[in-house]
Write a protein that holds these residues in place. Sequence first.
Motif, PDB file in Angstrom:
ATOM      1  N   ALA A 213      17.016  13.518 -32.315  1.00 48.10           N
ATOM      2  CA  ALA A 213      16.059  12.671 -31.617  1.00 48.10           C
ATOM      3  C   ALA A 213      15.098  13.592 -30.889  1.00 48.10           C
ATOM      4  O   ALA A 213      15.348  14.788 -30.733  1.00 48.10           O
ATOM      5  CB  ALA A 213      16.771  11.748 -30.625  1.00 48.10           C
ATOM      6  N   ILE A 214      13.987  13.044 -30.430  1.00 48.84           N
ATOM      7  CA  ILE A 214      13.125  13.782 -29.520  1.00 48.84           C
ATOM      8  C   ILE A 214      13.220  13.109 -28.157  1.00 48.84           C
ATOM      9  O   ILE A 214      13.132  11.880 -28.047  1.00 48.84           O
ATOM     10  CB  ILE A 214      11.660  13.854 -30.005  1.00 48.84           C
ATOM     11  N   GLY A 215      13.453  13.916 -27.144  1.00 50.97           N
ATOM     12  CA  GLY A 215      13.592  13.404 -25.788  1.00 50.97           C
ATOM     13  C   GLY A 215      12.435  13.853 -24.914  1.00 50.97           C
ATOM     14  O   GLY A 215      12.103  15.042 -24.867  1.00 50.97           O
ATOM     15  N   PHE A 216      11.802  12.901 -24.250  1.00 47.37           N
ATOM     16  CA  PHE A 216      10.719  13.185 -23.309  1.00 47.37           C
ATOM     17  C   PHE A 216      11.241  13.088 -21.883  1.00 47.37           C
ATOM     18  O   PHE A 216      12.165  12.323 -21.595  1.00 47.37           O
ATOM     19  CB  PHE A 216       9.573  12.188 -23.483  1.00 47.37           C
ATOM     20  N   VAL A 258      11.906  11.050  -9.056  1.00 47.53           N
ATOM     21  CA  VAL A 258      12.437  10.225 -10.137  1.00 47.53           C
ATOM     22  C   VAL A 258      12.240  10.967 -11.448  1.00 47.53           C
ATOM     23  O   VAL A 258      11.162  11.523 -11.706  1.00 47.53           O
ATOM     24  CB  VAL A 258      11.724   8.856 -10.173  1.00 47.53           C
ATOM     25  N   PHE A 259      13.296  10.996 -12.269  1.00 51.43           N
ATOM     26  CA  PHE A 259      13.209  11.537 -13.622  1.00 51.43           C
ATOM     27  C   PHE A 259      13.083  10.348 -14.573  1.00 51.43           C
ATOM     28  O   PHE A 259      13.935   9.454 -14.575  1.00 51.43           O
ATOM     29  CB  PHE A 259      14.465  12.327 -13.999  1.00 51.43           C
ATOM     30  N   VAL A 260      12.042  10.343 -15.397  1.00 47.20           N
ATOM     31  CA  VAL A 260      11.844   9.239 -16.328  1.00 47.20           C
ATOM     32  C   VAL A 260      11.634   9.806 -17.726  1.00 47.20           C
ATOM     33  O   VAL A 260      10.998  10.854 -17.890  1.00 47.20           O
ATOM     34  CB  VAL A 260      10.636   8.359 -15.911  1.00 47.20           C
ATOM     35  N   GLY A 261      12.214   9.127 -18.732  1.00 48.59           N
ATOM     36  CA  GLY A 261      12.076   9.653 -20.084  1.00 48.59           C
ATOM     37  C   GLY A 261      12.383   8.630 -21.150  1.00 48.59           C
ATOM     38  O   GLY A 261      12.854   7.518 -20.877  1.00 48.59           O
ATOM     39  N   GLY A 301       7.796  17.473 -20.098  1.00 52.58           N
ATOM     40  CA  GLY A 301       8.348  18.286 -21.169  1.00 52.58           C
ATOM     41  C   GLY A 301       8.965  17.420 -22.245  1.00 52.58           C
ATOM     42  O   GLY A 301       9.110  16.197 -22.091  1.00 52.58           O
ATOM     43  N   ALA A 302       9.325  18.051 -23.339  1.00 55.68           N
ATOM     44  CA  ALA A 302       9.980  17.348 -24.447  1.00 55.68           C
ATOM     45  C   ALA A 302      10.852  18.342 -25.196  1.00 55.68           C
ATOM     46  O   ALA A 302      10.557  19.539 -25.233  1.00 55.68           O
ATOM     47  CB  ALA A 302       8.953  16.717 -25.385  1.00 55.68           C
ATOM     48  N   ARG A 303      11.921  17.835 -25.794  1.00 56.58           N
ATOM     49  CA  ARG A 303      12.862  18.705 -26.521  1.00 56.58           C
ATOM     50  C   ARG A 303      13.605  17.874 -27.546  1.00 56.58           C
ATOM     51  O   ARG A 303      13.977  16.727 -27.275  1.00 56.58           O
ATOM     52  CB  ARG A 303      13.864  19.330 -25.543  1.00 56.58           C
ATOM     53  N   ALA A 304      13.818  18.439 -28.718  1.00 58.88           N
ATOM     54  CA  ALA A 304      14.661  17.772 -29.699  1.00 58.88           C
ATOM     55  C   ALA A 304      16.109  17.771 -29.216  1.00 58.88           C
ATOM     56  O   ALA A 304      16.535  18.646 -28.456  1.00 58.88           O
ATOM     57  CB  ALA A 304      14.553  18.459 -31.054  1.00 58.88           C
ATOM     58  N   ILE A 305      16.847  16.757 -29.645  1.00 60.00           N
ATOM     59  CA  ILE A 305      18.240  16.567 -29.246  1.00 60.00           C
ATOM     60  C   ILE A 305      19.096  16.491 -30.510  1.00 60.00           C
ATOM     61  O   ILE A 305      18.780  15.739 -31.441  1.00 60.00           O
ATOM     62  CB  ILE A 305      18.393  15.255 -28.448  1.00 60.00           C
ATOM     63  N   THR A 306      20.172  17.261 -30.557  1.00 54.35           N
ATOM     64  CA  THR A 306      21.107  17.197 -31.682  1.00 54.35           C
ATOM     65  C   THR A 306      22.065  16.043 -31.447  1.00 54.35           C
ATOM     66  O   THR A 306      22.815  16.047 -30.485  1.00 54.35           O
ATOM     67  CB  THR A 306      21.908  18.503 -31.790  1.00 54.35           C
ATOM     68  N   LYS A 307      22.070  15.045 -32.327  1.00 58.82           N
ATOM     69  CA  LYS A 307      22.832  13.837 -32.047  1.00 58.82           C
ATOM     70  C   LYS A 307      23.690  13.351 -33.226  1.00 58.82           C
ATOM     71  O   LYS A 307      24.169  12.228 -33.218  1.00 58.82           O
ATOM     72  CB  LYS A 307      21.900  12.713 -31.591  1.00 58.82           C
ATOM     73  N   GLY A 308      23.889  14.198 -34.217  1.00 54.08           N
ATOM     74  CA  GLY A 308      24.677  13.752 -35.364  1.00 54.08           C
ATOM     75  C   GLY A 308      26.137  13.514 -35.039  1.00 54.08           C
ATOM     76  O   GLY A 308      26.814  12.728 -35.699  1.00 54.08           O
ATOM     77  N   GLY A 309      26.651  14.235 -34.037  1.00 46.17           N
ATOM     78  CA  GLY A 309      28.022  14.018 -33.592  1.00 46.17           C
ATOM     79  C   GLY A 309      29.077  14.552 -34.545  1.00 46.17           C
ATOM     80  O   GLY A 309      28.840  15.455 -35.349  1.00 46.17           O
ATOM     81  N   TYR A 310      30.248  13.972 -34.437  1.00 42.79           N
ATOM     82  CA  TYR A 310      31.453  14.463 -35.124  1.00 42.79           C
ATOM     83  C   TYR A 310      31.247  14.673 -36.624  1.00 42.79           C
ATOM     84  O   TYR A 310      31.653  15.704 -37.174  1.00 42.79           O
ATOM     85  CB  TYR A 310      32.586  13.464 -34.874  1.00 42.79           C
ATOM     86  N   HIS A 311      30.638  13.699 -37.303  1.00 43.79           N
ATOM     87  CA  HIS A 311      30.515  13.777 -38.760  1.00 43.79           C
ATOM     88  C   HIS A 311      29.562  14.882 -39.207  1.00 43.79           C
ATOM     89  O   HIS A 311      29.600  15.292 -40.373  1.00 43.79           O
ATOM     90  CB  HIS A 311      30.048  12.440 -39.339  1.00 43.79           C
ATOM     91  N   SER A 312      28.701  15.342 -38.308  1.00 44.54           N
ATOM     92  CA  SER A 312      27.718  16.367 -38.664  1.00 44.54           C
ATOM     93  C   SER A 312      28.069  17.746 -38.137  1.00 44.54           C
ATOM     94  O   SER A 312      27.297  18.690 -38.313  1.00 44.54           O
ATOM     95  CB  SER A 312      26.334  15.970 -38.125  1.00 44.54           C
TER      96      SER A 312
END
Length: 549
Positions: A213-216, A258-261, A301-312
Amino acid sequence: MERESMEFDVLIVGAGPAGLSSACRLAQLAKDNEQELQICVVEKGSEVGAHILSGAVFETRALNELFSDWKERDAPLTTPVSKDDIFMLNSEQKSSKLPNFMVPKSFHNDGNYIVSMGNVCRWLAEQAEQLGVEIFPGFSAAEVLYTEDDKVAGVITGDMGVSATGEQKDSYMPGMELRAKYTVFAEGCRGHLGKELINKFNLDEGKTPQHYAIGFKEIWDVPEEQHQPGLVVHTTGWPLNDNASGGGYLYHAENNQVFVGLIIDLNYTNPNVNPFAEFQRYKQHPEIKKFLDNGKRVSYGARAITKGGYHSLPKMTMPGGLLVGCNAGTLNFAKIKGNHTAMKSGMLAAESIFEALKNDQSHTELTDYTQRFESSWLYEELYRSRNFGPAVHKWGTWLGGAFNTLDQNWFNGRLPFNIKDWQPDYKGMQTLDDATPINYPKPDNQISFDRNSSVYLSNTNHEEDQPCHLKLKDADIPVQVHLPKFNEPAQRYCPAGVYEIVQDDKGEPAFQINAQNCIHCKTCDIKDPSQNIQWVTPEGTGGPNYPNM
C-alpha cells in the motif's frame, strides 16, 4: 576498483526499528557474555530518523523485551491511547461510528502509545551507541558484496561526487567495502538490496507475491480546544469506495499535534486514481476536517507499506545474511502495525547471529533463525492474521471486513482454511477506455494542498548533479506503451511529482524524471505496470529529512 575496506563482526543495513533493535540485542548479548563484537549500522538518511515515516500507534511488546526499563530511560512514548474510534465514511458528508462488535479486535489499541517513530528510532540509536554500536548515517548501501562462493559478505557504500553523466567530480569519493561475518538487511519496505537477494536466492519460491500500500501522513498543529490527547480515529470507506481499498487515520499526539493520513492498497486497477489527491480530499470529510480547521500543516510525507503478511513472507535467511522487518514483510496489517513486529524480527536475528559467532562461524546460513521465528509470538501473530489482507482484496471492503471481524473476534484467526492473493499489485490495470474518469477538486490551500508545496514540507533534497537513481529498463515504454494505454499512471501514483509527461523540442510527448523530488517511497518500483522503473539508492544523505514522522 580498489576501495578502502572495513571489517566488522556484524553489519546492519538500515537504522529503522528492525535494524536498531537487532543492533541493541546483539550488543546486549555480547555484554552479558563478556564478548567483544564490532557491530556497525549504516543508514542512507542524513541522520537516524530522517527517512522514518509511520502513523504511528505503537505496541510495546517487543520494546518491553528489549528494554524493560524503557520508561526510566526516557523513551519518547508519552501519549497513551485514551480513546479508540472507528468510523465508516459512507459518503462525502456522512459517516457512522462502528460498534465494537463490528470491529476486528486486532484494531483495538488498549495499552498502546501514539508516537513519532522517527524519534523512537533516534532514541534506539542512542541506546545502541551506549552499548558500543557504531552508527554511520549518510552512507547508502549501494551493492551487496559476495564471497567467491556466493555468500553474502557485506555491502559497498555508494560513490560520492559522480556527475549526472557518470564523470568523477572534484568532490569524488569512492564508496567503501564494509565486510562482515553476517549482514542484516533492514532497509524497510521494498529495499533495493533485499529485492536483489530475494531474486538471487529464490527466497519467495512458493509464496504469494508481496502486496503493498502507499501510506500518506501529515502533521498538523491544531487549536487546543480541538485537541484530544490520545484519541485514535480509524476510518474505512469514502473516498475509496469505488476506486481502491484502504483506510484513513487521525491520531492526537502530544503538544497539540494531530497526525492524519490515508493508506491506499496498490492493487487498484483504475489508472486515473491519484493517491495523493485521494488523501487531500479525505481530509475534507467533516469527521476529519473538524480537527484540522484553523490548524497549520507542518510536515508531509509518504511511504510504501509491505502488507502481504504471512502468505507472502519470503525465506529470510541466505548464506551470510538475513532479511528482517519490512524488508521481509513482517508487518501485521490486521493491526495496521509493523514496528513491534519489525523490532522482534531484528531481535531474533541478533540471537541467531550471536550463537553462530559464539561458535566461530561466519557466512553460514542461519537456519536456526527460522526455528526461532516459528516458535515466537511474532509468527503466531502473523499466522492468525494471514487471511486479513487477501479477504479484502478478494471480497472488497464490506464483505472482506465482515469476514475479518468473524475470523478475528470469534475464531481468533484460526479458521481452518487459507485465502491467497496470487496477482501482483502492478497487474490488472484497466486501459483508459475501460476506466472511470475521476475529477479531483482543486486544493483550497487550507485543508488540501498541491504536491509541490507538500514535498517542500518533507525537506527533501538530493545533490542535483548525480546519476538518476530511478532507472528505466526501457526508455520507450512510458511514452510508447503507458501513455496511450493508461495516460502514464506514474504521473499520478507518485506522491512527489517525480514523473511528468512534457513536450520535447519537436512538440512530441516525452517522459521527464524529476529525481530531486523523490521522497524514497518506492511506489514507482512497485506499481509501474510494466515493472520498468527500478529504484536504486542515490548518494547518501539524499531524500527527505523528516523531523518527527
